[in-house]
Design a protein around this motif. Structure first.
Motif, PDB file in Angstrom:
ATOM      1  N   THR A  35      36.392   9.990  49.704  1.00  0.00           N
ATOM      2  CA  THR A  35      37.017  11.104  49.351  1.00  0.00           C
ATOM      3  C   THR A  35      36.309  12.050  49.826  1.00  0.00           C
ATOM      4  OG1 THR A  35      37.786  10.582  47.252  1.00  0.00           O
ATOM      5  CG2 THR A  35      38.595  12.632  47.786  1.00  0.00           C
ATOM      6  N   LEU A  36      35.286  11.810  49.523  1.00  0.00           N
ATOM      7  CA  LEU A  36      34.595  13.310  50.560  1.00  0.00           C
ATOM      8  C   LEU A  36      34.472  12.837  52.151  1.00  0.00           C
ATOM      9  CD1 LEU A  36      31.449  13.722  48.217  1.00  0.00           C
ATOM     10  CD2 LEU A  36      33.054  15.097  48.655  1.00  0.00           C
TER      11      LEU A  36
ATOM     12  N   SER B 175      34.963   8.357  45.146  1.00  0.00           N
ATOM     13  CA  SER B 175      34.258  10.074  44.954  1.00  0.00           C
ATOM     14  C   SER B 175      33.480   9.900  46.983  1.00  0.00           C
ATOM     15  CB  SER B 175      32.938   9.132  44.199  1.00  0.00           C
ATOM     16  OG  SER B 175      32.360   8.436  44.650  1.00  0.00           O
TER      17      SER B 175
ATOM     18  N   PRO C 299      28.931  10.417  52.361  1.00  0.00           N
ATOM     19  CA  PRO C 299      29.907  10.666  52.719  1.00  0.00           C
ATOM     20  C   PRO C 299      29.846  11.409  53.919  1.00  0.00           C
ATOM     21  CG  PRO C 299      28.662  13.092  51.251  1.00  0.00           C
ATOM     22  CD  PRO C 299      28.687  11.802  50.854  1.00  0.00           C
TER      23      PRO C 299
ATOM     24  N   ARG D 155      38.452  13.728  53.282  1.00  0.00           N
ATOM     25  CA  ARG D 155      38.222  16.192  53.168  1.00  0.00           C
ATOM     26  C   ARG D 155      38.527  16.397  54.357  1.00  0.00           C
ATOM     27  NH1 ARG D 155      33.564  18.758  49.801  1.00  0.00           N
ATOM     28  NH2 ARG D 155      31.666  18.459  51.097  1.00  0.00           N
TER      29      ARG D 155
END
Length: 211
Positions: free
Chosen positions: A166-167, A163, A134, A170
């Protein structure tokens, strides 16, 4: 219908992805869009609001003054809604705001929303991509390359690809990442631009082909 495929650097790959015409060319129905958005927002409500009524307010139940002969209006106890600090008349009570919509109605609403996005040329298709870790900086670079830095963007990916993306997104207020299976009418309309990965678009195409 064919859509151009770009890489995450914003470059045209020279390839196209074909989707069925009904996915982006369905005759739109504004009423079902309204129903679907209303249902989505209703589902977000907790419904835990509560105001105390007369019987729930803490206070004496003694009658404040005699019924007649004072020259003023009749008065009961201090918990009366007419008194400062008294209970509330017909105050809100906990309730469930959710309501049901048929699958075909929700599907038509989603297709109608996609039609408007396609009509306004607010849909991009990119090659499948993922991050090794991330990193917000990587996501910012992708947005810059796709010229989406100052736009509300919705990235639609496959569940196993989202995953780390998305991180990475955010902390960016203008960006949201969801899977093709959770794509809904509200999110489509709320975004300025939809960014589909190739696999997610094919998955969405198959979902609506079999529905």
């Amino acid at each position: 219908m064919e859509l151009k495929v770009y890489n995450i650097k914003g470059e045209d790959t020279g390839r196209t992805v074909e989707v069925m015409d009904s996915l982006f060319q369905t005759e739109p129905n504004d009423h079902v869009i309204w129903l679907s958005v209303k249902q989505f927002l209703a589902d977000q409500r907790q419904g835990t609001h509560k105001a105390k009524e007369r019987s729930e307010v803490s206070g004496s139940t003694r009658k404040l003054k005699r019924q007649k002969g004072t020259g003023g209006a009749r008065a009961g106890d201090i918990n009366s809604p007419l008194m400062v600090g008294g209970g509330r008349v017909f105050g809100p009570r906990p309730r469930d705001y959710r309501f049901k919509l048929n699958k075909k109605v929700k599907s038509l609403a989603k297709l109608s929303a996609l039609y408007y996005k396609a009509k306004d040329e607010e849909i991009k298709v990119v090659e499948d991509f993922s991050f090794d870790a991330p990193k917000t900086k990587k996501m910012v670079e992708v947005l810059d390359s796709l010229q989406l830095k100052d736009k509300k963007s919705l990235f639609v990916l496959l569940p196993n690809k989202e995953s780390f993306v998305t991180l990475s997104a955010r902390n960016l207020k203008q960006v949201k990442v969801i899977s093709a299976h959770t794509l809904n009418t509200y999110e489509i309309l709320h975004a300025n631009t939809l960014v589909f990965s190739e696999s997610a678009l094919k998955e969405l195409n198959e979902m609506h082909k079999n529905s």
